[in-house]
Motif scaffolding. Structure first.
Motif, PDB file in Angstrom:
ATOM      1  N   GLN A  38       0.835  -1.195   0.000  1.00 52.66           N
ATOM      2  CA  GLN A  38       0.000   0.000   0.000  1.00 52.66           C
ATOM      3  C   GLN A  38       0.873   1.249   0.000  1.00 52.66           C
ATOM      4  OE1 GLN A  38       1.031  -2.008   2.960  1.00 52.66           O
ATOM      5  NE2 GLN A  38      -1.119  -2.271   3.345  1.00 52.66           N
ATOM      6  N   SER A  39       0.230   2.392  -0.223  1.00 51.81           N
ATOM      7  CA  SER A  39       0.941   3.666  -0.185  1.00 51.81           C
ATOM      8  C   SER A  39       1.381   3.952   1.236  1.00 51.81           C
ATOM      9  CB  SER A  39       0.042   4.801  -0.677  1.00 51.81           C
ATOM     10  OG  SER A  39      -0.275   4.599  -2.026  1.00 51.81           O
ATOM     11  N   GLY A  40       2.601   4.432   1.372  1.00 53.77           N
ATOM     12  CA  GLY A  40       3.131   4.770   2.683  1.00 53.77           C
ATOM     13  C   GLY A  40       2.756   6.180   3.092  1.00 53.77           C
ATOM     14  N   SER A  41       2.930   6.505   4.344  1.00 52.93           N
ATOM     15  CA  SER A  41       2.560   7.821   4.858  1.00 52.93           C
ATOM     16  C   SER A  41       3.458   8.926   4.310  1.00 52.93           C
ATOM     17  CB  SER A  41       2.597   7.830   6.388  1.00 52.93           C
ATOM     18  OG  SER A  41       3.901   7.515   6.841  1.00 52.93           O
ATOM     19  N   ARG A  42       4.648   8.581   3.869  1.00 55.27           N
ATOM     20  CA  ARG A  42       5.582   9.566   3.297  1.00 55.27           C
ATOM     21  C   ARG A  42       5.714   9.416   1.794  1.00 55.27           C
ATOM     22  NH1 ARG A  42       9.997   8.402   7.886  1.00 55.27           N
ATOM     23  NH2 ARG A  42       8.961   9.499   9.580  1.00 55.27           N
ATOM     24  N   GLY A  43       4.685   8.901   1.162  1.00 54.95           N
ATOM     25  CA  GLY A  43       4.769   8.617  -0.264  1.00 54.95           C
ATOM     26  C   GLY A  43       5.439   7.271  -0.463  1.00 54.95           C
ATOM     27  N   GLY A  44       5.528   6.837  -1.676  1.00 52.59           N
ATOM     28  CA  GLY A  44       6.134   5.541  -1.938  1.00 52.59           C
ATOM     29  C   GLY A  44       5.229   4.404  -1.512  1.00 52.59           C
ATOM     30  N   GLN A  45       5.773   3.229  -1.527  1.00 51.30           N
ATOM     31  CA  GLN A  45       5.016   2.025  -1.214  1.00 51.30           C
ATOM     32  C   GLN A  45       5.574   1.372   0.041  1.00 51.30           C
ATOM     33  OE1 GLN A  45       2.388   0.567  -3.452  1.00 51.30           O
ATOM     34  NE2 GLN A  45       2.455   2.764  -3.813  1.00 51.30           N
ATOM     35  N   GLN A  46       4.741   0.576   0.695  1.00 50.34           N
ATOM     36  CA  GLN A  46       5.172  -0.206   1.848  1.00 50.34           C
ATOM     37  C   GLN A  46       4.322  -1.460   1.945  1.00 50.34           C
ATOM     38  OE1 GLN A  46       4.583   2.246   5.321  1.00 50.34           O
ATOM     39  NE2 GLN A  46       2.416   1.788   5.442  1.00 50.34           N
ATOM     40  N   SER A  47       4.818  -2.429   2.670  1.00 48.38           N
ATOM     41  CA  SER A  47       4.052  -3.633   2.961  1.00 48.38           C
ATOM     42  C   SER A  47       4.069  -3.836   4.468  1.00 48.38           C
ATOM     43  CB  SER A  47       4.641  -4.866   2.269  1.00 48.38           C
ATOM     44  OG  SER A  47       3.935  -6.024   2.688  1.00 48.38           O
ATOM     45  N   ARG A  48       2.961  -3.495   5.087  1.00 46.80           N
ATOM     46  CA  ARG A  48       2.881  -3.668   6.538  1.00 46.80           C
ATOM     47  C   ARG A  48       2.932  -5.145   6.912  1.00 46.80           C
ATOM     48  NH1 ARG A  48      -1.564   1.001   7.615  1.00 46.80           N
ATOM     49  NH2 ARG A  48      -0.120   2.726   7.283  1.00 46.80           N
ATOM     50  N   THR A  49       2.399  -5.982   6.042  1.00 46.43           N
ATOM     51  CA  THR A  49       2.452  -7.420   6.307  1.00 46.43           C
ATOM     52  C   THR A  49       3.897  -7.890   6.337  1.00 46.43           C
ATOM     53  OG1 THR A  49       0.318  -7.723   5.222  1.00 46.43           O
ATOM     54  CG2 THR A  49       1.682  -9.691   5.523  1.00 46.43           C
ATOM     55  N   TRP A  50       4.687  -7.495   5.338  1.00 50.28           N
ATOM     56  CA  TRP A  50       6.086  -7.914   5.296  1.00 50.28           C
ATOM     57  C   TRP A  50       6.846  -7.340   6.484  1.00 50.28           C
ATOM     58  CZ3 TRP A  50       7.732 -11.509   1.840  1.00 50.28           C
ATOM     59  CH2 TRP A  50       9.065 -11.879   1.951  1.00 50.28           C
ATOM     60  N   GLN A  51       6.562  -6.097   6.833  1.00 48.04           N
ATOM     61  CA  GLN A  51       7.206  -5.485   7.999  1.00 48.04           C
ATOM     62  C   GLN A  51       6.935  -6.329   9.248  1.00 48.04           C
ATOM     63  OE1 GLN A  51       5.541  -1.541   7.997  1.00 48.04           O
ATOM     64  NE2 GLN A  51       6.965  -0.785   6.451  1.00 48.04           N
ATOM     65  N   ALA A  52       5.695  -6.778   9.402  1.00 48.27           N
ATOM     66  CA  ALA A  52       5.335  -7.601  10.562  1.00 48.27           C
ATOM     67  C   ALA A  52       6.070  -8.937  10.544  1.00 48.27           C
ATOM     68  CB  ALA A  52       3.827  -7.829  10.595  1.00 48.27           C
ATOM     69  N   LEU A  53       6.213  -9.530   9.361  1.00 44.46           N
ATOM     70  CA  LEU A  53       6.893 -10.823   9.260  1.00 44.46           C
ATOM     71  C   LEU A  53       8.371 -10.718   9.634  1.00 44.46           C
ATOM     72  CD1 LEU A  53       5.312 -12.155   5.950  1.00 44.46           C
ATOM     73  CD2 LEU A  53       4.791 -12.891   8.287  1.00 44.46           C
TER      74      LEU A  53
END
Length: 90
Positions: A38-53
């Motif tokens: 998904q879109s990150g808070s500072r622009g760009g993309q992020q994966s919160r699921t991957w961050q959690a893993l």
């Protein structure tokens, strides 16, 4: 032929190590494995699921068979590698 592939769930540190050695960002790894991005808070993309893993404090872990596939797809599996099958002569 009976092949046994070790498929234990990785720790967050182990998952991160394999991802970094493969030269992938978290977003690239998540996209490769079909996790949401998904879109990150500072622009760009992020994966919160991957961050959690990859987190050492989050109880979620990547299932062992999914981790084995990630290792195979990134060429980092300690015993096996993928190869393209030759076309059959049927």
């Amino acid at each position: 032929m009976n092949i046994r592939i070790e498929m234990s769930a990785p720790s967050g540190d182990e998952l991160k190590s394999v991802r970094v050695k493969a030269g992938l960002s978290q977003v690239e790894a998540a996209t490769l494995m079909g996790y949401p991005v998904q879109s990150g808070s500072r622009g760009g993309q992020q994966s919160r699921t991957w961050q959690a893993l990859e987190s050492t404090t989050d109880p979620r872990t990547m299932p062992g068979p999914v981790f084995a596939m990630f290792q195979l797809l990134t060429g980092s599996h300690p015993r096996f590698s993928l190869r393209i099958k030759e076309p059959s002569s049927d």
